[in-house]
Design an enzyme around this catalytic site. Structure first.
Site, PDB file in Angstrom:
ATOM      1  N   HIS A 179      -2.579   2.721  -4.848  1.00 48.00           N
ATOM      2  CA  HIS A 179      -2.116   2.222  -3.414  1.00 48.00           C
ATOM      3  C   HIS A 179      -0.622   1.944  -3.572  1.00 48.00           C
ATOM      4  O   HIS A 179      -0.345   0.789  -3.018  1.00 48.00           O
ATOM      5  CB  HIS A 179      -3.136   1.381  -2.803  1.00 48.00           C
ATOM      6  CG  HIS A 179      -4.492   1.814  -2.221  1.00 48.00           C
ATOM      7  ND1 HIS A 179      -4.385   2.621  -1.041  1.00 48.00           N
ATOM      8  CD2 HIS A 179      -5.487   1.809  -2.686  1.00 48.00           C
ATOM      9  CE1 HIS A 179      -5.775   2.874  -0.841  1.00 48.00           C
ATOM     10  NE2 HIS A 179      -6.276   2.366  -1.826  1.00 48.00           N
TER      11      HIS A 179
ATOM     12  N   ASP B 232       0.777  -1.243  -0.019  1.00 51.58           N
ATOM     13  CA  ASP B 232      -0.111  -0.155   0.000  1.00 51.58           C
ATOM     14  C   ASP B 232       0.977   1.096  -0.052  1.00 51.58           C
ATOM     15  O   ASP B 232       2.297   1.132  -0.007  1.00 51.58           O
ATOM     16  CB  ASP B 232      -0.966   0.031   1.165  1.00 51.58           C
ATOM     17  CG  ASP B 232      -2.270   0.608   0.735  1.00 51.58           C
ATOM     18  OD1 ASP B 232      -2.388   1.816   0.542  1.00 51.58           O
ATOM     19  OD2 ASP B 232      -3.392  -0.162   0.883  1.00 51.58           O
TER      20      ASP B 232
ATOM     21  N   ASP C 256      -8.262  -0.926  -6.374  1.00 51.34           N
ATOM     22  CA  ASP C 256      -9.082   0.107  -5.871  1.00 51.34           C
ATOM     23  C   ASP C 256      -8.656   1.562  -5.988  1.00 51.34           C
ATOM     24  O   ASP C 256      -7.486   1.671  -5.909  1.00 51.34           O
ATOM     25  CB  ASP C 256      -9.571  -0.402  -4.515  1.00 51.34           C
ATOM     26  CG  ASP C 256      -8.241  -0.627  -3.672  1.00 51.34           C
ATOM     27  OD1 ASP C 256      -7.172  -1.025  -4.169  1.00 51.34           O
ATOM     28  OD2 ASP C 256      -8.562  -0.249  -2.577  1.00 51.34           O
ATOM     29  N   GLU C 257      -9.559   2.238  -5.615  1.00 50.13           N
ATOM     30  CA  GLU C 257      -9.284   3.680  -5.385  1.00 50.13           C
ATOM     31  C   GLU C 257      -8.254   4.339  -6.279  1.00 50.13           C
ATOM     32  O   GLU C 257      -7.636   5.227  -5.587  1.00 50.13           O
ATOM     33  CB  GLU C 257      -9.186   3.870  -4.042  1.00 50.13           C
ATOM     34  CG  GLU C 257     -10.239   3.339  -3.385  1.00 50.13           C
ATOM     35  CD  GLU C 257     -10.236   3.449  -1.635  1.00 50.13           C
ATOM     36  OE1 GLU C 257     -11.236   3.866  -1.114  1.00 50.13           O
ATOM     37  OE2 GLU C 257      -9.081   3.348  -1.143  1.00 50.13           O
TER      38      GLU C 257
HETATM   39  C1  ACM Z   1     -10.547  -0.970   0.202  1.00 50.15           C
HETATM   40  O1  ACM Z   1     -11.053  -1.103   1.359  1.00 50.15           O
HETATM   41  N1  ACM Z   1     -10.201   0.285  -0.416  1.00 50.15           N
HETATM   42  C2  ACM Z   1     -10.424  -2.049  -0.554  1.00 50.15           C
END
Ligand code: ACM
Ligand code: ZN
Length: 773
Positions: free
Chosen positions: A280, A205, A344-345
């Site tokens: 991330h 991350d 993600d994100e």
């Molecule tokens: C997450 O909680 N961003 C997968």
């Protein structure tokens, strides 16, 4: 709570089941407290007792490690060295055997006074059988050097058992805070005890890269360490510069990983690595900036960054060469079929302007950056599937099109999983309910957590399938897992506290047949669970025993306070004002009617002792209680509190801004006009407010108080200014404006909103009460 009577009730039902075939009387039967509850269990007569002459019998050498799992517990607790043999003795043995005809995770366990036999469909299910046996033994089996008087007795019974879902996982975020190899191994042993079977390691991350990659040593030399700002709130840490002294962190060497994976295999558990992409990954960009769009050197952040814009470049071929190299080493270390690539994100603003990314979009005919992310993940999926692996990604991988063979981990609710299963993909459901980094009790009484509120009964009730799914969709739901993100989980004890007991509730929910899932029966097992966790030296939360209070205004101008906790039947005692809270205090049976300022203390009692936190609530009957309040503008639709009486109902909000006691205004100032009903004498007006800057909630910057005798002409009597201060923590404060005593019927309170914080965006003000005294 009436755990004892529930235990008796369960014991009795077991008796009724077995009485007909002549088993002993109820008083000889101690209730079992197996978690997860097995599919079928029948009690028999008598019991089996382990001693130093007990032997494990295995016919297949590869089953030896299963025997060792329990033999090691006996060594630690009893000092017995229980050896494993291949010939079956006359008596006093535990036979482990597999039966190819059984389902892969099914096992049966038969305990007789003469011997114990575990038959299973595979190695992992043999482990399930041995773990059930471990739970049938007294909790002392978990100790180092148990008392010598301990009887290592297991009741006669037969169990037939198999799981409801094949994926019963636990995700540990080892990036935001690093957890060492020993803790990971302890966690594996605990997972096995509760029949969880997938350990998901979130290895990458922004705040740390935790996996040694030989070809790219800077990933750990640079990416695994950050400037130590641990004393500051996660979201209030300063930006670091490349080259700053980075001392907080750590990583797993490849030898560590081999040791963890082998240890997990021995426990029947698979380990899934997560190598995040395309976002991330600030830790990776800090090590190798050339794989980002801009190539600008950055430092590993010490805390939260949002939005995440410094991501891998999807245009450069070198990015994919790098990621394939990383994946090759990862796959060598992790034999599990599934490899998680995050997904993600990602905020894709750099992709919009990067010449390489733009060229890629033109060449591939991609309409937008969502499709570019889809290109990215599909390309990784083709690579992984060419090596015989299955890609797992967070539900964002649906955006722009899902790769053919991908499995979706649905975290933004279950919708993504619902859609992916409709398209014929396997899914793992991990909505907020199983985010065990969320609070499990009232935030006022809990250590700082991420937010959210997922108490034990909510986690227990979670089911990864929903009625709106077709049969085919339901078959694509592999299961679920507890996700423990570690922004606020900084050490082993905090990690255990967030996991236990909630992870055991999830384990039962994913294993036990739906018809047998029963909150009251699970609740009855909690004392035995806690006894075992204590013997294991595991920190656990008693938050489920906490008492919560709600109140309502009554017709007579007083309030009615109702007390509750999570369990169906519990014994709550309460005390008012100065009275001490003891086992002689009255038992709560009906809402408490309060007519004046009162402090209420309450707690759950068991065997004369308080078992959870003591609730202490102060109800201040100030002079505006029951007043009429006019709002200009009206509060936010999303945060309406209790409606018209919210600010004058005596009841105060908690640090949980979703608790239904807060009214909010976004960007707007709030102008509140109170009609006290008749002229009253007072010398202060106070406003209860919250700050939770991470969630966009800021204290008011000013409070102005005006009064009027006729409701038309108002004059200012006092004001308070409070310039904005950065603060990451969640706080409650009552801001009081004091003035010379006066008499008036009408009050206007103007509460000023910061509106826009220095970091950009919008501010909420959150108010719970206007107190006039
Ligand atoms: C997450 O909680 N961003 C997968
Ligand atoms: Zn780019």
């Amino acid at each position: 709570m009436k755990i004892n009577s529930l235990l008796i009730a369960l014991g009795l039902s077991a008796l009724f089941l077995s009485c007909s075939d002549g088993s002993p009387a109820a008083h000889e039967k101690k209730a079992l407290a197996l978690i997860p509850e097995p599919v079928q269990l029948e009690r028999g007569q008598g019991s089996f007792t382990f001693n130093e002459n007990t032997r494990f019998v295995v016919k297949d050498n590869s089953h030896g490690p299963v025997a060792n799992l329990l033999a090691n517990k006996f060594m630690g607790a009893a000092g017995f060295v229980l050896s494993t043999v291949s010939e079956t003795p006359e008596s006093n043995y535990v036979l482990l055997t597999t039966d190819q005809g059984m389902a892969r995770e099914a096992y049966s366990l038969a305990v007789t006074p003469n011997h114990i036999k575990i038959t299973a469909g595979s190695y992992p299910s043999l482990v399930h059988g041995i773990q059930t046996l471990r739970q049938l033994l007294p909790a002392e089996i978990e100790m180092r050097n148990a008392p010598e008087t301990t009887q290592w007795t297991v009741p006669s019974l037969t169990i037939e058992d198999h799981p409801r879902y094949p994926w019963r996982g636990l995700m540990l975020d080892v990036s935001r805070h690093f957890f060492d190899k020993e803790y990971i191994k302890e966690s594996i042993d605990r997972m096995a005890l509760f029949k969880l079977n997938v350990l998901h390691l979130h290895l990458v991350d922004d705040q740390g890269w935790r996996l040694e990659i030989k070809k790219y040593p800077k990933l750990t030399e640079v990416g695994a360490f950050r400037v130590d700002q641990e004393e500051k709130h996660w979201n209030a840490r300063n930006t670091n510069q490349p080259g700053d002294s980075a001392t907080y962190g750590g990583f797993y060497t490849q030898d560590d990983i081999r040791e963890i994976v082998a240890y997990a295999q021995m426990h029947g558990i698979s380990v899934m690595p997560e190598i995040e992409m395309p976002a991330h990954v600030t830790s990776a960009v800090a090590a190798y900036p050339e794989y980002s769009c801009k190539g600008t050197p950055v430092a590993v952040p010490s805390g939260g960054i949002w939005p995440i814009t410094d991501i891998y470049c999807a245009g450069k071929e070198s990015t994919f060469a790098f990621l394939e190299d990383v994946m090759m080493e990862t796959m060598t270390l992790f034999p599990f079929e599934y490899i998680h690539v995050g997904g993600d994100e990602a905020t894709k603003t750099n992709w919009e302007t990067c010449p390489d990314c733009q060229r890629r979009m033109r060449e591939e005919g991609l309409a937008n950056t969502e499709e570019l992310q889809s290109y990215f993940i599909k390309r990784m999926e083709r690579f992984l599937s060419s090596k015989g692996r299955t890609l797992v990604g967070w539900d964002e991988i649906l955006e722009g099109g899902l790769p053919a063979g991908a499995t979706v981990m649905s975290w933004r609710g279950i919708q993504g999983g619902w859609e992916a299963s409709k398209e014929g993909h396997d899914v793992i459901m991990t909505p907020g309910t199983v985010y065990l980094n969320h609070y499990q009790g009232e935030p006022d009484y809990e250590p700082i957590a991420f937010g959210g509120y997922e108490p034990l009964n909510k986690v227990y009730a979670f089911d990864p399938v929903v009625d709106s799914m077709s049969v085919a969709q339901k078959e694509h739901v592999l299961g679920s897992q507890a996700n423990l993100w570690s922004e606020y989980v900084t050490n082993n004890e905090e990690s255990e506290y967030m996991l236990f007991p909630r992870v055991t509730a999830l384990s039962e929910g994913l294993w036990t047949p739906k018809e047998k899932k029963d909150w009251a029966a699970y609740a009855a097992k909690i004392p035995a669970l806690f006894e075992r966790l204590e013997a294991m030296n595991v920190t656990y939360a008693r938050s489920a025993y906490a008492v919560t209070a709600k109140s309502k205004l009554t017709e007579t101008g007083g309030i009615a306070v109702s007390l509750a906790n999570e369990f169906p039947e519990s014994s709550i005692r309460y005390a008012l004002n100065e009275a001490p809270l003891t086992k002689e205090s009255p038992i709560y049976t009906a809402p408490l009617k309060l007519e004046g300022t009162t402090t209420v203390k309450a707690a759950v009692f068991e065997n004369g002792e308080i078992v959870g936190d003591t609730l202490v609530k102060h109800f201040n009957f100030h002079k505006a209680v029951g007043a009429t309040v006019q709002y200009d503008p009206i509060y936010s639709k999303r945060y309406q509190g209790t409606g018209a009486d919210n600010l004058v109902n005596v009841f105060r909000g908690s640090k949980n801004f979703h608790d239904g006691q807060w009214q909010a205004w976004l960007e707007d100032d709030a102008l509140l006009t109170l009609d006290l009903g008749r002229p009253k004498t007072f010398s202060s007006v106070a406003v209860g407010a919250m700050e939770n800057q991470g969630s966009g909630i800021y204290y008011p910057t000013g409070i102005k108080v005006m009064v009027s005798e006729d409701g038309k002409t108002f004059r200012e009597v006092g004001r308070l200014e409070r310039p904005h201060q950065d603060n990451g923590f969640v706080n409650l404060e009552t801001f009081k404006v004091i003035f010379d005593e006066l008499t008036a019927q009408y009050i206007k309170v103007e509460v000023t909103n910061l509106a826009h914080p220095p970091t950009g965006g919008s501010c909420f003000i959150f108010l719970d009460e206007v107190l006039v005294e």
